[in-house]
Scaffold this active site. Structure first.
Site, PDB file in Angstrom:
ATOM      1  N   ASP A  31      56.148  28.316  69.126  1.00 53.51           N
ATOM      2  CA  ASP A  31      56.469  27.586  70.551  1.00 53.51           C
ATOM      3  C   ASP A  31      56.444  28.939  71.086  1.00 53.51           C
ATOM      4  O   ASP A  31      56.989  30.132  70.927  1.00 53.51           O
ATOM      5  CB  ASP A  31      58.115  26.945  70.549  1.00 53.51           C
ATOM      6  CG  ASP A  31      57.844  25.412  70.351  1.00 53.51           C
ATOM      7  OD1 ASP A  31      56.695  25.456  69.875  1.00 53.51           O
ATOM      8  OD2 ASP A  31      59.374  25.562  70.561  1.00 53.51           O
ATOM      9  N   LYS A  88      52.385  19.816  74.381  1.00 52.96           N
ATOM     10  CA  LYS A  88      53.689  18.753  75.010  1.00 52.96           C
ATOM     11  C   LYS A  88      52.918  17.440  75.607  1.00 52.96           C
ATOM     12  O   LYS A  88      53.095  18.412  76.898  1.00 52.96           O
ATOM     13  CB  LYS A  88      54.883  18.957  74.623  1.00 52.96           C
ATOM     14  CG  LYS A  88      55.503  19.439  73.338  1.00 52.96           C
ATOM     15  CD  LYS A  88      56.758  19.922  73.190  1.00 52.96           C
ATOM     16  CE  LYS A  88      57.373  21.019  72.317  1.00 52.96           C
ATOM     17  NZ  LYS A  88      56.764  20.911  71.315  1.00 52.96           N
ATOM     18  N   GLY A 160      65.645  23.346  69.221  1.00 58.85           N
ATOM     19  CA  GLY A 160      66.234  24.073  70.223  1.00 58.85           C
ATOM     20  C   GLY A 160      67.930  23.911  69.285  1.00 58.85           C
ATOM     21  O   GLY A 160      68.589  24.995  70.312  1.00 58.85           O
ATOM     22  N   ARG A 172      63.748  14.820  53.378  1.00 57.82           N
ATOM     23  CA  ARG A 172      63.980  14.099  51.747  1.00 57.82           C
ATOM     24  C   ARG A 172      64.437  12.921  52.258  1.00 57.82           C
ATOM     25  O   ARG A 172      63.663  12.355  51.407  1.00 57.82           O
ATOM     26  CB  ARG A 172      64.957  14.581  51.663  1.00 57.82           C
ATOM     27  CG  ARG A 172      65.336  16.562  51.159  1.00 57.82           C
ATOM     28  CD  ARG A 172      67.551  16.627  50.493  1.00 57.82           C
ATOM     29  NE  ARG A 172      67.293  17.542  50.009  1.00 57.82           N
ATOM     30  CZ  ARG A 172      66.408  17.760  48.559  1.00 57.82           C
ATOM     31  NH1 ARG A 172      65.701  17.223  47.688  1.00 57.82           N
ATOM     32  NH2 ARG A 172      67.129  20.179  48.305  1.00 57.82           N
ATOM     33  N   GLY A 221      64.690  23.640  63.605  1.00 59.33           N
ATOM     34  CA  GLY A 221      66.041  24.134  63.832  1.00 59.33           C
ATOM     35  C   GLY A 221      65.342  25.179  62.463  1.00 59.33           C
ATOM     36  O   GLY A 221      66.508  25.635  62.286  1.00 59.33           O
ATOM     37  N   GLY A 242      60.310  26.561  67.110  1.00 57.12           N
ATOM     38  CA  GLY A 242      60.228  26.869  68.908  1.00 57.12           C
ATOM     39  C   GLY A 242      60.860  28.044  69.071  1.00 57.12           C
ATOM     40  O   GLY A 242      60.617  28.515  68.965  1.00 57.12           O
ATOM     41  N   SER A 243      62.219  27.420  69.535  1.00 59.45           N
ATOM     42  CA  SER A 243      63.043  28.622  70.197  1.00 59.45           C
ATOM     43  C   SER A 243      63.224  29.835  68.790  1.00 59.45           C
ATOM     44  O   SER A 243      63.939  30.764  69.441  1.00 59.45           O
ATOM     45  CB  SER A 243      64.388  27.542  70.177  1.00 59.45           C
ATOM     46  OG  SER A 243      63.840  26.735  70.649  1.00 59.45           O
TER      47      SER A 243
END
Lengths: 301, 195
Positions: A31, A88, A160, A172, A221, A242-243
């Protein structure tokens, strides 16, 4: 092509969309919110970037409605790097999707990270020339999105947060549900399709091939090189971050470490070197104490 | 049995490994410098050329690969791989092997929305055309006198051979037609005979 399978009956455009997803295996998609961040990501070895106005951690912190980015901002990033640029649109926002397609965005992420525009229906992605990636938490959700035309699936995790637990759970779950279809007698497949809420033809294909008909990446995550290596070890074919990069205290270094960790996910000695002294990760939010209404992964139908 | 190594950092290396395994070769992913010495042929897959080149350089595979090809190791590059093999890449000084006497242009047909399939006549592979899957594909702008052009699309070379180097703009690994992989396998076999 094997025409007894759903995948074998799709058009040439479909093969081209899946083809780009195949080209993105084994790498990291980051990101970015500015051309400068896009260059940092590309120089670290990111294979593609996701252009957005706020990373998920900031969307959480600032609240409000999260929408498609300003085209001017996406265009600046397209000019800044030669690698594919993704962007997005809101779930079900047909018009944002058409705008991104018209801009030549390489992959459109119909994403739960943005505020959904439609609380019942997703975009009919078969009707687009641009390929789509969509999130999932389980096999039924993955196959519904593929049935709508998604050429790439990513397990959602919880964007996030910097907490990897949801990404692990979702990956999983998808794999366990794929395994549960293997060796089922043909007469049980229709009832399983009903239970999964998934198109019968796709359930039949997965039962026969033992895998999704499109690549499956991991998202939501990843904050450390070890997190990225974990997702590869669990069978993700590439990783979205992402973050995790640009909310850490040394983005360039962390970006490169995460790229390196995906390349050598199965080499612990190298992972030691890769992980050592790269600065503080993003602070993160523990998902287990997060209120249900703050969770993004539940968005999508 | 011949051994073929596929550079396996990023891109669709799995597909190439599957195809060569189906053709009966010992197909191995290559991510470490020392693994290059153990193969009879090398493949650089499709993917992102900047990313693959950067990681080959970062992890010390670039120089050994260039040296091995200079020493006669057959090499095939598809799409991003063809870019990395070329001597000159239009508008960029990105890391490359540069073993093919050619000038190549990245993303020459446009972005992903411009990607396409086309029937490609390859006389050396018989009368049936090959299905060319072009994904953000490159195009050869020019090739040196020692480079044979095996196929063209809209007049531009898209499949070329220079001694033991085979390079193409498109993705034969995505179609189920393995004639181009067989062609490279035969280059590996004849290199082994003459070595």
């Amino acid at each position: 092509m094997n025409e007894s399978l759903w995948s074998g009956r799709q058009t040439a455009t479909w093969r081209n969309k899946i083809g780009l997803a195949e080209m993105l295996k084994g790498g990291v998609i980051m990101d970015v919110t500015t051309p400068e961040q896009a260059r940092i990501a590309a120089e670290a070895g990111a294979q593609a970037v996701m252009a957005l106005e706020r990373v998920p951690a900031d969307i959480r912190a600032q609240g409000g409605v999260a929408r498609m980015s300003d085209p001017a901002m996406i265009e600046e990033i397209q000019k800044a790097v030669s690698i594919p640029v993704m962007a997005k649109c809101r779930i079900g926002h047909l018009s944002e999707a058409r705008i991104l397609e018209a801009m030549g965005v390489d992959f459109i992420d119909e994403s739960e990270v943005l505020t959904p525009a439609d609380d019942q229906y997703h975009v009919d992605k078969h009707g687009f020339k641009a390929p789509f990636v969509c999130g999932c938490r389980n096999l039924g959700e993955a196959l519904r999105r593929i049935g709508e035309g998604a050429a790439l699936i990513r397990t959602k995790g919880e964007a996030g947060t910097g907490d990897i637990v949801e990404a692990v759970r979702h990956l999983r779950t998808v794999h366990a549900e794929i395994r549960s279809l293997r060796d089922l007698p043909a007469e049980e497949l229709m009832t399983r399709a009903k239970e999964l809420g998934a198109p019968y033809d796709l359930v039949a294909e997965v039962a026969q091939t033992g895998k999704l008909p499109v690549p499956n990446f991991s998202a939501g995550g990843v904050a450390t090189p070890a997190d990225a290596a974990l997702m590869m070890q669990l069978g993700a074919e590439a990783v979205f971050v992402g973050s995790g990069v640009f909310k850490s205290d040394n983005p360039a270094r962390r970006a490169r470490a995460i790229v390196d960790a995906v390349a050598y996910w199965d080499d612990p000695a190298r992972l030691v070197e890769i992980s050592r002294g790269i600065g503080e990760p993003m602070t993160g939010i523990n998902v287990s104490v997060m209120p249900e209404e703050d969770r993004l992964a539940g968005r999508g139908w | 049995m011949s051994t073929v190594g596929v550079i396996a950092f990023q891109g669709d290396f799995h597909r190439h490994l599957q195809v060569f395994a189906e053709l009966g070769l010992d197909a191995r992913p290559i991510r470490r410098r020392e693994e290059i010495a153990g193969v009879d042929g090398l493949v650089i897959p499709g993917g992102e050329s900047t990313t693959i080149g950067m990681l080959m350089d970062r992890f010390g595979l670039l120089r050994p690969a260039i040296d091995a090809v200079a020493g006669g190791l057959p090499v095939m590059g598809t799409c991003a791989g063809a870019i990395l093999l070329s001597r000159e890449i239009v508008g960029t000084d990105q890391v490359r092997l540069g073993v093919l006497d050619a000038v190549i242009e990245r993303n020459a047909y446009g972005r992903q929305v411009d990607s396409f399939e086309a029937a490609i006549a390859v006389p050396e592979l018989g009368d049936d055309p090959v299905t060319g899957v072009f994904i953000r594909a490159p195009r050869f702008v020019s090739v040196g006198s020692g480079v044979e052009v095996l196929a063209r699309f809209e007049d531009a070379p898209i499949l070329v051979r220079q001694d033991r180097v085979l390079a193409l703009s498109f993705h034969p690994e995505l179609t189920g037609d393995y004639r181009i992989h067989r062609l490279f396998a035969s280059m590996i076999v004849s290199a082994g005979v003459s070595a």
